[in-house]
Write an enzyme that holds these catalytic residues in place. Structure first.
Site, PDB file in Angstrom:
ATOM      1  N   ARG A  47       0.834  -1.206   0.000  1.00 24.29           N
ATOM      2  CA  ARG A  47       0.000   0.000   0.000  1.00 24.29           C
ATOM      3  C   ARG A  47       0.868   1.255   0.000  1.00 24.29           C
ATOM      4  O   ARG A  47       0.540   2.245  -0.641  1.00 24.29           O
ATOM      5  CB  ARG A  47      -0.930   0.002   1.223  1.00 24.29           C
ATOM      6  CG  ARG A  47      -2.019  -1.050   1.129  1.00 24.29           C
ATOM      7  CD  ARG A  47      -2.925  -1.004   2.331  1.00 24.29           C
ATOM      8  NE  ARG A  47      -3.714   0.225   2.404  1.00 24.29           N
ATOM      9  CZ  ARG A  47      -4.280   0.685   3.518  1.00 24.29           C
ATOM     10  NH1 ARG A  47      -4.140   0.032   4.648  1.00 24.29           N
ATOM     11  NH2 ARG A  47      -4.976   1.802   3.509  1.00 24.29           N
ATOM     12  N   HIS A  91      -6.807   9.248  11.114  1.00 25.54           N
ATOM     13  CA  HIS A  91      -6.326   7.864  11.235  1.00 25.54           C
ATOM     14  C   HIS A  91      -4.835   7.733  10.975  1.00 25.54           C
ATOM     15  O   HIS A  91      -4.352   6.657  10.636  1.00 25.54           O
ATOM     16  CB  HIS A  91      -7.106   6.957  10.270  1.00 25.54           C
ATOM     17  CG  HIS A  91      -8.555   6.824  10.651  1.00 25.54           C
ATOM     18  ND1 HIS A  91      -9.510   6.323   9.803  1.00 25.54           N
ATOM     19  CD2 HIS A  91      -9.198   7.117  11.806  1.00 25.54           C
ATOM     20  CE1 HIS A  91     -10.695   6.331  10.424  1.00 25.54           C
ATOM     21  NE2 HIS A  91     -10.529   6.807  11.630  1.00 25.54           N
ATOM     22  N   GLY A 119     -16.779  10.759  -0.276  1.00 27.40           N
ATOM     23  CA  GLY A 119     -16.115   9.480  -0.480  1.00 27.40           C
ATOM     24  C   GLY A 119     -15.904   8.655   0.771  1.00 27.40           C
ATOM     25  O   GLY A 119     -14.903   7.967   0.900  1.00 27.40           O
ATOM     26  N   ASP A 126      -3.228   8.642   3.156  1.00 26.14           N
ATOM     27  CA  ASP A 126      -2.370   8.727   1.970  1.00 26.14           C
ATOM     28  C   ASP A 126      -1.654  10.054   1.780  1.00 26.14           C
ATOM     29  O   ASP A 126      -0.804  10.178   0.883  1.00 26.14           O
ATOM     30  CB  ASP A 126      -3.173   8.363   0.712  1.00 26.14           C
ATOM     31  CG  ASP A 126      -4.409   9.250   0.510  1.00 26.14           C
ATOM     32  OD1 ASP A 126      -4.397  10.414   0.921  1.00 26.14           O
ATOM     33  OD2 ASP A 126      -5.395   8.753  -0.080  1.00 26.14           O
ATOM     34  N   CYS A 146      10.409   2.947  21.413  1.00 24.80           N
ATOM     35  CA  CYS A 146      10.984   4.247  21.780  1.00 24.80           C
ATOM     36  C   CYS A 146      10.196   5.386  21.116  1.00 24.80           C
ATOM     37  O   CYS A 146       9.155   5.150  20.500  1.00 24.80           O
ATOM     38  CB  CYS A 146      12.470   4.308  21.436  1.00 24.80           C
ATOM     39  SG  CYS A 146      12.837   4.564  19.688  1.00 24.80           S
ATOM     40  N   CYS A 174      13.920  -0.432  14.179  1.00 26.30           N
ATOM     41  CA  CYS A 174      14.368   0.879  14.659  1.00 26.30           C
ATOM     42  C   CYS A 174      15.837   0.776  15.068  1.00 26.30           C
ATOM     43  O   CYS A 174      16.339  -0.324  15.309  1.00 26.30           O
ATOM     44  CB  CYS A 174      13.500   1.251  15.857  1.00 26.30           C
ATOM     45  SG  CYS A 174      13.880   2.834  16.610  1.00 26.30           S
ATOM     46  N   CYS A 178      16.865   1.385  17.826  1.00 29.20           N
ATOM     47  CA  CYS A 178      16.879   0.838  19.189  1.00 29.20           C
ATOM     48  C   CYS A 178      16.728  -0.690  19.170  1.00 29.20           C
ATOM     49  O   CYS A 178      16.778  -1.334  20.216  1.00 29.20           O
ATOM     50  CB  CYS A 178      15.779   1.482  20.038  1.00 29.20           C
ATOM     51  SG  CYS A 178      14.126   0.847  19.695  1.00 29.20           S
ATOM     52  N   CYS A 236       8.336   3.933  16.073  1.00 26.74           N
ATOM     53  CA  CYS A 236       8.847   2.752  16.771  1.00 26.74           C
ATOM     54  C   CYS A 236       7.772   2.219  17.713  1.00 26.74           C
ATOM     55  O   CYS A 236       6.970   2.984  18.253  1.00 26.74           O
ATOM     56  CB  CYS A 236      10.104   3.125  17.549  1.00 26.74           C
ATOM     57  SG  CYS A 236      10.816   1.704  18.413  1.00 26.74           S
ATOM     58  N   GLN A 288     -10.074  10.734   6.880  1.00 24.95           N
ATOM     59  CA  GLN A 288      -9.808   9.388   7.400  1.00 24.95           C
ATOM     60  C   GLN A 288      -8.693   8.743   6.594  1.00 24.95           C
ATOM     61  O   GLN A 288      -8.242   7.654   6.912  1.00 24.95           O
ATOM     62  CB  GLN A 288     -11.063   8.521   7.272  1.00 24.95           C
ATOM     63  CG  GLN A 288     -12.229   9.012   8.097  1.00 24.95           C
ATOM     64  CD  GLN A 288     -13.528   8.357   7.641  1.00 24.95           C
ATOM     65  OE1 GLN A 288     -13.888   7.281   8.108  1.00 24.95           O
ATOM     66  NE2 GLN A 288     -14.239   8.991   6.747  1.00 24.95           N
TER      67      GLN A 288
HETATM   68  N1  LIG Z   1      -6.778   6.437   0.537  1.00 28.55           N
HETATM   69  C1  LIG Z   1      -6.628   6.025   1.802  1.00 28.55           C
HETATM   70  O1  LIG Z   1      -5.858   6.595   2.576  1.00 28.55           O
HETATM   71  C2  LIG Z   1      -7.472   4.858   2.282  1.00 28.55           C
HETATM   72  C3  LIG Z   1      -7.763   3.810   1.413  1.00 28.55           C
HETATM   73  C4  LIG Z   1      -8.559   2.742   1.908  1.00 28.55           C
HETATM   74  C5  LIG Z   1      -9.056   2.788   3.191  1.00 28.55           C
HETATM   75  N2  LIG Z   1      -8.763   3.832   4.021  1.00 28.55           N
HETATM   76  C6  LIG Z   1      -9.334   3.761   5.381  1.00 28.55           C
HETATM   77  O2  LIG Z   1     -10.764   3.486   5.243  1.00 28.55           O
HETATM   78  C7  LIG Z   1     -11.399   3.719   6.496  1.00 28.55           C
HETATM   79  C8  LIG Z   1     -12.743   4.463   6.438  1.00 28.55           C
HETATM   80  O3  LIG Z   1     -13.454   4.048   5.454  1.00 28.55           O
HETATM   81  P1  LIG Z   1     -13.856   5.061   4.316  1.00 28.55           P
HETATM   82  O4  LIG Z   1     -15.231   5.498   4.578  1.00 28.55           O
HETATM   83  O5  LIG Z   1     -12.770   6.063   4.126  1.00 28.55           O
HETATM   84  O6  LIG Z   1     -13.779   4.090   3.067  1.00 28.55           O
HETATM   85  P2  LIG Z   1     -14.832   3.006   2.578  1.00 28.55           P
HETATM   86  O7  LIG Z   1     -14.081   2.122   1.646  1.00 28.55           O
HETATM   87  O8  LIG Z   1     -15.596   2.416   3.683  1.00 28.55           O
HETATM   88  O9  LIG Z   1     -15.863   3.856   1.712  1.00 28.55           O
HETATM   89  C9  LIG Z   1     -15.520   4.445   0.494  1.00 28.55           C
HETATM   90  C10 LIG Z   1     -16.693   5.263   0.009  1.00 28.55           C
HETATM   91  O10 LIG Z   1     -16.283   5.982  -1.146  1.00 28.55           O
HETATM   92  C11 LIG Z   1     -17.315   5.928  -2.097  1.00 28.55           C
HETATM   93  N3  LIG Z   1     -16.687   6.140  -3.397  1.00 28.55           N
HETATM   94  C12 LIG Z   1     -16.151   5.212  -4.235  1.00 28.55           C
HETATM   95  N4  LIG Z   1     -15.642   5.814  -5.334  1.00 28.55           N
HETATM   96  C13 LIG Z   1     -15.856   7.148  -5.183  1.00 28.55           C
HETATM   97  C14 LIG Z   1     -15.540   8.285  -5.969  1.00 28.55           C
HETATM   98  N5  LIG Z   1     -14.904   8.165  -7.130  1.00 28.55           N
HETATM   99  N6  LIG Z   1     -15.913   9.513  -5.513  1.00 28.55           N
HETATM  100  C15 LIG Z   1     -16.558   9.631  -4.331  1.00 28.55           C
HETATM  101  N7  LIG Z   1     -16.866   8.588  -3.540  1.00 28.55           N
HETATM  102  C16 LIG Z   1     -16.523   7.360  -3.960  1.00 28.55           C
HETATM  103  C17 LIG Z   1     -17.970   4.588  -1.902  1.00 28.55           C
HETATM  104  O11 LIG Z   1     -19.301   4.593  -2.382  1.00 28.55           O
HETATM  105  C18 LIG Z   1     -17.906   4.416  -0.391  1.00 28.55           C
HETATM  106  O12 LIG Z   1     -19.066   4.960   0.237  1.00 28.55           O
HETATM  107  C19 LIG Z   1     -10.444   4.567   7.221  1.00 28.55           C
HETATM  108  O13 LIG Z   1      -9.950   3.856   8.303  1.00 28.55           O
HETATM  109  C20 LIG Z   1      -9.315   4.904   6.265  1.00 28.55           C
HETATM  110  O14 LIG Z   1      -8.148   5.083   6.992  1.00 28.55           O
HETATM  111  C21 LIG Z   1      -7.981   4.862   3.585  1.00 28.55           C
HETATM  112 ZN   LIG Z   2      12.976   2.563  18.680  1.00 25.49          ZN
END
Ligand SMILES: NC(=O)c1ccc[n+]([C@@H]2O[C@H](COP(=O)([O-])OP(=O)(O)OC[C@H]3O[C@@H](n4cnc5c(N)ncnc54)[C@H](O)[C@@H]3O)[C@@H](O)[C@H]2O)c1
Ligand SMILES: [Zn+2]
Length: 238
Positions: A67, A115, A182, A100, A126, A143, A145, A123, A97
């Site tokens: 990832r 998140h 999203g 990235d 530490c 790490c 350490c 670590c 949330q």
């Molecule tokens: N990009 C990232 O950093 C990433 C990726 C995957 C999961 N997460 C984690 O997912 C968890 C939370 O779940 P969530 O609600 O963020 O994700 P989720 O996967 O539960 O929901 C994704 C939502 O996005 C919608 N969606 C899909 N394509 C879309 C688009 N093109 N435009 C707008 N909406 C769209 C879907 O219908 C869905 O409701 C968190 O813990 C987060 O850290 C993060």
């Molecule tokens: Zn450490």
């Protein structure tokens, strides 16, 4: 309906975005729960929990490493960029949330990562914590350490960074407009943020191709991908 929401947007003093994995979909980062979502192919409870990590740090790290590679090469899309461009016209806070870092790379200046971040590493023992943009040659990475490093993300069963969460609640409670983009709103406590906004009589807008558990509470639901919908918001202010 759309006219009155447009007016609320133009009059807003502060717009708060709550974003989730869907906004990064067009940047090539899979969502968790949608079609092709990550959890369809993996068992989350084996990979994104503290117990899973201590049971098998190598397995969890292999997954995070994949990832991380994907995210490090990904680029912010027109949705992330539109949110950052809005800062020219109105105060914007992003409560994300996502782990990235794409909002920051698109230029948003006020981003609270609820998140954590996959780019940051800490670590398990530490105080070491740092942004690491290169790939690890050894898995799990260690790490200085001698103990195992971990991604600085919030796993299931862990609490959110408390200071960031408190700030997020304050912003949500005081905004005029909240735009939820999203996210399936399935993960607590992030999914309570729209409730704080509603208690303050904020206008609630959702951008999601699919219905969510809070769709009926929204003043406006826009059923299109965020790369299409968000640039249109910028043109409202021009
Ligand atoms: N990009 C990232 O950093 C990433 C990726 C995957 C999961 N997460 C984690 O997912 C968890 C939370 O779940 P969530 O609600 O963020 O994700 P989720 O996967 O539960 O929901 C994704 C939502 O996005 C919608 N969606 C899909 N394509 C879309 C688009 N093109 N435009 C707008 N909406 C769209 C879907 O219908 C869905 O409701 C968190 O813990 C987060 O850290 C993060
Ligand atoms: Zn450490």
């Amino acid at each position: 309906m759309f006219e009155s929401v447009t007016k609320k947007l133009r009059d807003a003093r502060k717009i708060v975005f709550v974003t989730g994995a869907g906004i990064s979909h067009e940047s090539g980062i899979p969502t968790f729960r949608g079609k092709d979502g990550l959890w369809r192919n993996y068992d989350a409870m084996k990979l994104a929990t503290v117990n899973a990590f201590y049971d098998n740090p190598k397995l969890v790290w292999e997954w995070y490493n994949e990832r991380r590679k994907n995210i490090l090469y990904a680029e912010p899309n027109l949705g992330h960029k539109a949110i950052s461009e809005l800062e020219k016209y109105v105060k914007v806070i992003v409560l994300t949330q996502n782990i990235d870092g794409l909002h920051q790379r698109a230029g948003s200046t006020e981003v609270l990562e609820l998140h954590g971040s996959i780019v940051k590493i800490k670590c398990t023992v530490c105080d070491f914590k740092s942004e690491i943009l290169t790939e690890f040659t050894q898995i799990p990475p260690l790490c200085k350490c001698g103990n195992v490093l971990r991604p600085d993300v919030v796993w299931f069963g862990e609490s959110l960074p408390q200071e960031i969460w408190q700030q997020a609640v304050t912003h949500a409670s005081k905004c005029d407009v909240m735009i939820v983009v999203g996210t399936s709103l399935a993960v607590s406590p992030a999914n309570t943020l729209p409730i704080y906004a509603k208690q303050n009589n904020a206008t609630l807008i959702e951008i999601n191709p699919e219905e969510t558990i809070m769709s009926s509470d929204m003043n406006l639901s826009i059923r299109s991908p965020s790369v299409v919908a968000l640039p249109k918001f910028v043109s409202i202010f021009k």
